[in-house]
Write an enzyme that holds these catalytic residues in place. Structure first.
Site, PDB file in Angstrom:
ATOM      1  CE  LYS A   1      -0.309   0.004   5.030  1.00  0.00           C
ATOM      2  NZ  LYS A   1      -1.122  -0.425   6.189  1.00  0.00           N
TER       3      LYS A   1
ATOM      4  CE1 TYR B   1      12.692  31.647   2.781  1.00  0.00           C
ATOM      5  CE2 TYR B   1      13.169  29.304   2.595  1.00  0.00           C
ATOM      6  CZ  TYR B   1      12.664  30.471   2.056  1.00  0.00           C
ATOM      7  OH  TYR B   1      12.135  30.461   0.794  1.00  0.00           O
TER       8      TYR B   1
ATOM      9  CG  MET C   1       8.919  23.602  -1.295  1.00  0.00           C
ATOM     10  SD  MET C   1       7.796  24.550  -2.313  1.00  0.00           S
ATOM     11  CE  MET C   1       6.869  25.450  -1.095  1.00  0.00           C
TER      12      MET C   1
HETATM   13  C1  LIG Z   1      -0.404  -1.367   6.981  1.00  0.00           C
HETATM   14  C2  LIG Z   1      -1.084  -2.570   7.469  1.00  0.00           C
HETATM   15  C3  LIG Z   1      -0.370  -3.756   7.672  1.00  0.00           C
HETATM   16  C4  LIG Z   1       1.135  -3.827   7.604  1.00  0.00           C
HETATM   17  O1  LIG Z   1       1.675  -3.255   8.769  1.00  0.00           O
HETATM   18  P1  LIG Z   1       3.258  -3.242   9.065  1.00  0.00           P
HETATM   19  O2  LIG Z   1       3.357  -2.822  10.477  1.00  0.00           O
HETATM   20  O3  LIG Z   1       3.848  -2.244   8.125  1.00  0.00           O
HETATM   21  O4  LIG Z   1       3.752  -4.600   8.814  1.00  0.00           O
HETATM   22  C5  LIG Z   1      -1.089  -4.892   7.996  1.00  0.00           C
HETATM   23  N1  LIG Z   1      -2.438  -4.856   8.127  1.00  0.00           N
HETATM   24  C6  LIG Z   1      -3.138  -3.721   7.962  1.00  0.00           C
HETATM   25  C7  LIG Z   1      -4.609  -3.737   8.144  1.00  0.00           C
HETATM   26  C8  LIG Z   1      -2.494  -2.543   7.646  1.00  0.00           C
HETATM   27  O5  LIG Z   1      -3.212  -1.426   7.504  1.00  0.00           O
END
Ligand SMILES: *Cc1c(COP(=O)(O)O)cnc(C)c1O
Length: 395
Positions: A35, A288, A336
């Protein structure tokens, strides 16, 4: 045209080695969580690499991410962890995504999408999430009996997985995890025994657990027992560990975790180059608001990275980078798009020299844990903050 020199390098061999390590150590189905653009590492690099390493399942957050994963992994099973949004059912079905559901409208959305393409009863697999204490996603355990009605009659949906999220698996007393599993058991019993009219739904997957759970042999052992007891197969969902980083256990790290931590290989290096150099006199202001004032004559290098790339502003006057195999300090605020570092003590620095923001150069290494500590956040956020304009290169 060449690009602005700010990029990450993804060591796909290291990534694949991590996938294989987790697969071999937990004896369960490993769903590789890719993801959020593979935790900032690049979905199009990491998803196919996970499949090459033997992962049959990929996990993404959204249907959009699932569609992107499907484009590069035609044969993988893809789980949409945060479920469909309204009107996404058709795309999910067309792209053969398995969605997680817990809201009745998500069930309706998927049913409608399945019927629209003439799917037979019980032919579209979904996973049902149970809220065992996190209060984020999922039905409450006591809602299971009524929720199972959705899978009865001629519904095109098939309950193929029961999922929950272990939200404190790195707490080494495992108290919260055991409470969660206790809350889950009656749900598994109810599912096994069936809905009101349908006897025994027999979902294949007990879908539980993140990196912390996967790395902790005692937890995976408990999960294996639970899956076996209800005739299910265990699916674990590691994310972070695939990218070579183990979550921090507290109050103490189990020995098996320490061992695996040492075997995980870092995957990502973040690099830029020296864009220009200048000499400044004592008393000269840098950046800055002149938050840094030179105390002596100095040599300052300008780098092509800034907070718009995810190199956080909180790193100004705090972080170090690697130049010529040496650690040098960031001086002044992070802009930035630019950062200045003090290279007075590094001989022979020239424009065009490679600079490491995260990763190894010679004998030195900047670890993601170091940046997370300086930023006051967790390693997940450091990775996922690396901006979209930073090129991802497989090496
Ligand atoms: C992101 C996520 C994982 C993976 O988690 P990690 O700690 O990165 O291994 C597993 N299950 C769900 C539901 C998640 O949202």
């Amino acid at each position: 045209m060449t690009r602005r020199p700010c990029w990450v390098e993804i060591d796909t061999q290291a990534f694949e080695s991590n996938v294989r390590l987790l697969m071999s150590q937990c004896a369960a189905e490993v769903l590789a969580v890719v993801k959020a653009d593979a935790y900032g590492h690049g979905l199009t690099i990491c998803a196919p690499a996970a499949v090459d390493a033997g992962a049959r399942w990929l996990g993404v957050t959204t249907v959009e991410e699932g569609v992107a994963a499907r484009a590069v992994c035609p044969a993988a099973e893809i789980l949409v962890i945060s479920g469909p949004y309204p009107f996404q059912g058709d795309a999910a079905v067309a792209n053969r995504l398995t969605v997680v559901v817990w809201e009745p409208w998500q069930v309706a959305e998927m049913e409608q999408a399945a019927r629209a393409v003439g799917r037979a009863a019980g032919s579209l697999a979904v996973h049902l999430e149970i809220d065992t204490g996190m209060s984020r996603q999922g039905i409450r355990p006591e809602e299971i009996a009524s929720f199972l009605l959705h899978f009865e009659g001629d519904s095109p949906l098939r309950l193929d997985g029961v999922m929950t999220h272990l939200f404190a698996a790195e707490e080494s007393d495992r108290r919260t995890t055991l409470e969660q599993l206790e809350a889950l058991e009656p749900v598994l019993a109810r599912v096994r025994d069936g809905g009101v009219r349908k006897a025994g739904l027999r979902p294949m997957w007990l879908n539980v657990g993140n990196s912390a759970a996967t790395l902790d042999a005692e937890t995976t052992g408990r999960l294996q027992e639970l899956a076996a007891k209800y005739g299910m197969r265990l699916m674990l969902r590691p994310g972070l560990a695939l990218y070579g980083v183990a979550p921090e256990f507290a109050p103490e790290e189990p020995a098996t975790v320490a061992e695996l931590r040492g075997l995980l290989r870092p995957v990502l290096s973040w690099k830029t180059r020296v864009v220009g150099l200048r000499r400044i006199e004592a008393g000269t202001l840098v950046g800055y608001n002149g938050s840094f004032v030179a105390t002596e004559p100095m040599r300052v290098a300008l780098l092509a990275v800034g907070y718009a790339d995810g190199y956080r502003r909180s790193l100004g006057n705090r972080a170090e980078v690697l130049v010529g195999g040496q650690r040098v300090p960031v001086i002044g605020r992070v802009s930035m798009d630019q950062v200045t570092v003090d290279v007075t003590d590094v001989p022979g620095v020239a424009a065009g020299d490679e600079v490491v923001l995260l990763g190894r150069q010679g004998q030195e290494c900047i670890r993601v844990e170091e940046l997370a500590g300086l930023e006051g956040t967790i390693v997940w956020e450091v990775f996922t903050s690396i901006g979209a304009r930073v090129e991802r290169r497989a090496v």
